[in-house]
Design a protein around this motif. Structure first.
Motif, PDB file in Angstrom:
ATOM      1  N   PRO A 266       3.301  -2.143   9.247  1.00 39.17           N
ATOM      2  CA  PRO A 266       3.705  -3.340   8.493  1.00 39.17           C
ATOM      3  C   PRO A 266       2.559  -3.853   7.646  1.00 39.17           C
ATOM      4  CG  PRO A 266       3.284  -3.901  10.778  1.00 39.17           C
ATOM      5  CD  PRO A 266       3.159  -2.410  10.679  1.00 39.17           C
ATOM      6  N   PRO A 267       2.842  -4.577   6.543  1.00 35.22           N
ATOM      7  CA  PRO A 267       1.768  -5.174   5.737  1.00 35.22           C
ATOM      8  C   PRO A 267       0.957  -6.158   6.577  1.00 35.22           C
ATOM      9  CG  PRO A 267       3.899  -5.341   4.621  1.00 35.22           C
ATOM     10  CD  PRO A 267       4.172  -4.870   6.013  1.00 35.22           C
ATOM     11  N   ALA A 270       1.862  -9.946   6.171  1.00 36.23           N
ATOM     12  CA  ALA A 270       3.254 -10.360   6.363  1.00 36.23           C
ATOM     13  C   ALA A 270       3.329 -11.423   7.452  1.00 36.23           C
ATOM     14  CB  ALA A 270       4.110  -9.166   6.750  1.00 36.23           C
ATOM     15  N   TYR A 303       8.376  -7.760  11.910  1.00 31.52           N
ATOM     16  CA  TYR A 303       7.952  -7.796  10.502  1.00 31.52           C
ATOM     17  C   TYR A 303       9.099  -7.550   9.521  1.00 31.52           C
ATOM     18  CZ  TYR A 303       3.341  -7.518  12.584  1.00 31.52           C
ATOM     19  OH  TYR A 303       2.225  -7.769  13.328  1.00 31.52           O
ATOM     20  N   ASN A 305       9.718  -4.906   7.760  1.00 27.79           N
ATOM     21  CA  ASN A 305       9.341  -4.146   6.563  1.00 27.79           C
ATOM     22  C   ASN A 305      10.206  -2.910   6.378  1.00 27.79           C
ATOM     23  OD1 ASN A 305       7.935  -3.328   8.978  1.00 27.79           O
ATOM     24  ND2 ASN A 305       6.832  -1.849   7.738  1.00 27.79           N
ATOM     25  N   ASP A 320      12.996   1.419   3.180  1.00 24.47           N
ATOM     26  CA  ASP A 320      11.888   0.506   2.893  1.00 24.47           C
ATOM     27  C   ASP A 320      12.455  -0.810   2.366  1.00 24.47           C
ATOM     28  OD1 ASP A 320       8.859   0.697   0.849  1.00 24.47           O
ATOM     29  OD2 ASP A 320       9.491  -0.635   2.439  1.00 24.47           O
ATOM     30  N   PHE A 322      10.195  -3.848   1.832  1.00 24.86           N
ATOM     31  CA  PHE A 322       9.201  -4.644   1.100  1.00 24.86           C
ATOM     32  C   PHE A 322       8.805  -4.040  -0.246  1.00 24.86           C
ATOM     33  CE2 PHE A 322       9.300  -7.689   4.005  1.00 24.86           C
ATOM     34  CZ  PHE A 322       8.197  -8.053   4.758  1.00 24.86           C
ATOM     35  N   ASN A 323       8.682  -2.703  -0.329  1.00 25.55           N
ATOM     36  CA  ASN A 323       8.075  -2.114  -1.525  1.00 25.55           C
ATOM     37  C   ASN A 323       9.093  -1.396  -2.398  1.00 25.55           C
ATOM     38  OD1 ASN A 323       5.484  -2.975  -0.692  1.00 25.55           O
ATOM     39  ND2 ASN A 323       5.391  -1.282   0.743  1.00 25.55           N
ATOM     40  N   HIS A 562      16.679 -11.461   8.281  1.00 26.33           N
ATOM     41  CA  HIS A 562      15.309 -10.947   8.214  1.00 26.33           C
ATOM     42  C   HIS A 562      14.394 -11.782   9.112  1.00 26.33           C
ATOM     43  CE1 HIS A 562      11.455  -9.608   6.629  1.00 26.33           C
ATOM     44  NE2 HIS A 562      12.089  -8.615   6.032  1.00 26.33           N
TER      45      HIS A 562
END
Length: 581
Positions: A266-267, A270, A303, A305, A320, A322-323, A562
């Motif tokens: 995970p980032p 976050a 998270y 993500n 995915d 988030f990105n 989320h």
């Protein structure tokens, strides 16, 4: 004597003491005045008073200074004398420094490390106070000599030179090792030296001859071993699930980034922006990759993500969030539709249950199947014990009315909970994971102590319908159960497990569908899909419908909030799409 004048008697006017001019009075005697205070040199005191007026400390509460303060004024203690061990200046959070005023600046850790290491090695670095990164400080001769390159930006010719040097060094080391044994052995193909030199050959390291056919004794042992392993994996005899070759495909660009982090990591930054959840209003993204309906979705724990999806096309996919918003990996190991999925606490592994009677335990990152479990019956729901020290305990609700408990470390069945009269649909842990609640097609709820196959609470009423989906409220005090008479019922998780008659959520059409019910992370909203493709949101306190979204063509079977982004919700439906709102 002069003090006696103060005590003269006013009533006797003719007293000789009262009239000094009288002939009888004695001449006055004046005594020198005396002071009890010691004599002090007050010249330094007057200087100190003047100095204090000059270096009067600035009031820290005022926001504007109408004159140019001196250094002594800026650095004088705020109240009273300076403490010998107290922090002052920047350490205390003050902005005035001996070299000037301290300003806030934001610089990424990587950029800071790059410029710091460049300065330590080459003697120059980019000026952080400049607006563009083309101003430098430090040794300008070294700057021109190295073409302003940083330690992390090695030129291609330098990279090539280093590779050649490293390769030649390895060859020299190998030659030095071989030189000691050079001679006749180099010409002998059976020698170690010849094998080391020709190690790229397909027969390298194989001195012994090819393995012939197995002897009778070896065959017998192999058959017994295979039979034993098969019994261990399934737990006990009986018909087993269908065997399918397990495989997985990675669709991303690279499995590890430049820092060596895995694609499932995970980032670092976050975190939840606030504690207040909001109802989504518009569609943000659509994931389409399944060829048949999606039966369940799960966000990556804590998270969010990544999002995992189980489909009726026998595949499990992870996407995915988030990105890139793309499919990262596909897990293929089932021959029939996947019914349920469940992440482990850290998200590195997950379970999948399918109509092919198999439960598979996957490694999320590599796509490897760690182990497979089957009793020969269809698993309808799978759950891992939520306790961190019991992540090896698997519970599965089966089509033959049993809840089966496995120890995944040994592959053995450790417990069977056998009281229901129909297929088990849900397993929900309550009471700090000491108990769990199950629902079944027999239209009842049963509460069990974990590890003890005895029902401690049995809830069944004539008016009750089957409850194919149950969710736990974030405060762990309530259960929301999707009832097939088009309403969501609320049960307490306290000792009595009573129905809360004041809370009832209705308006949607779910008869005949196992639409999943869920809560927002702050517990203010209840949400559920329905048979017409809508996603419904109710207010928890008032039980009123807050909003409905038309999400899918056909049934909206699953919905998940989320865990970090409070106003975003993912839904899945039988049209094969996963939508992010």
């Amino acid at each position: 004597m002069d003090l006696l004048h103060q005590y003269q008697n006013d009533d006797v006017p003719d007293s000789p003491l009262q009239n000094p001019n009288s002939p009888d009075s004695s001449p006055p005697r004046l005594l020198p005045s005396r002071s009890a205070a010691p004599s002090v040199d007050d010249t330094m005191l007057s200087l100190a008073v003047n100095h204090k007026s000059l270096s009067n400390p600035i009031d820290p509460t005022q926001h504007a200074v109408a004159f140019n303060p001196t250094y002594d004024q800026l650095w004088s203690p705020i109240v009273g004398p300076a403490h010998p061990y107290a922090k002052d200046g920047i350490a205390q959070g003050m902005r005035n420094h001996k070299l000037g005023f301290v300003e806030d600046a934001a610089i990424a850790p990587f950029l800071f490390d790059e410029q710091y290491n460049t300065f330590q090695k080459f003697g120059y670095a980019a000026d952080p106070s400049a607006s563009a990164f083309n101003n430098y400080v430090g040794d300008f001769d070294a700057l021109h000599k190295n073409n302003a390159v940083s330690v992390y930006n090695i030129p291609k010719h330098e990279q090539k030179r280093r590779k050649i040097e490293e390769k030649s060094k390895q060859e020299n080391d190998e030659n030095e090792e071989e030189e000691g044994d050079v001679g006749e052995e180099m010409d002998n193909p059976a020698s170690e030296a010849w094998l080391l030199k020709n190690k790229k050959s397909p027969w390298a390291g194989k001195k012994e001859g090819l393995q012939g056919e197995l002897s009778e004794e070896q065959k017998k042992y192999a058959e017994e071993y295979a039979k034993k392993k098969g019994e261990e994996k399934s737990g006990f005899g009986g018909e087993k699930g269908e065997v399918v070759k397990d495989q997985s495909t990675f669709h991303g660009k690279e499995e590890r980034d430049y820092q060596g982090r895995s694609w499932i990591a995970p980032p670092k930054d976050a975190k939840a922006s606030n504690d207040h959840c909001y109802i989504p209003k518009r569609l943000v993204h659509t994931w389409s990759g399944h060829t048949k309906g999606v039966s369940a979705i799960r966000f990556f724990p804590k998270y969010g993500n990544l999002i995992l999806s189980a489909s009726m096309d026998t595949k499990v996919k992870i996407w995915d969030v988030f990105n890139s918003g793309k499919c990262m990996r596909t897990y293929m190991g089932h021959s029939k539709a996947v019914r349920d999925i469940c992440f482990s606490n850290d998200g590195t592994k997950f379970l999948s249950a399918s109509y092919d009677k198999n439960i598979k335990y996957w490694d999320t990152e590599t796509g490897q199947v760690i182990s497979t479990f089957s009793t020969g019956k269809i698993p309808y729901v799978v759950k891992l014990n939520p306790d961190d020290d019991k992540q090896n305990v698997l519970l599965a609700g089966m089509s033959d009315k049993k809840i089966v408990q496995w120890d995944m470390n040994t592959g053995q069945i450790t417990q069977e909970y056998d009281q229901h009269l129909g297929a088990v649909n849900t397993i929900t842990f309550v009471d700090n994971n000491r108990r769990f609640v199950t629902s079944s097609d027999d239209k009842s709820l049963r509460v069990w102590e974990f590890g003890i196959p005895v029902v401690i609470k049995y809830i069944s009423e004539p008016h009750m319908h089957s409850m194919p989906a149950i969710s736990l409220h974030p405060n762990s005090n309530w259960l929301a159960a999707q009832s097939l008479d088009n309403q969501i019922l609320i049960y307490s998780t306290r000792e009595k497990f009573q129905l809360n008659k004041k809370k009832r959520f209705a308006g949607h059409i779910v008869a005949g569908y196992a639409c999943q019910v869920n809560f927002s992370p702050d517990g203010r909203f209840v949400m559920s899909g329905d048979g017409e493709g809508k996603c419904w949101f109710w207010d928890w306190k008032s039980c009123k419908v807050f909003r409905t979204l038309k999400c899918h063509e056909g049934v909206c079977i699953g919905s998940q909030w989320h865990p970090l982004e409070q106003s975003k919700v993912a839904t899945c439906g039988w049209d094969g799409l996963i939508k992010y709102w």
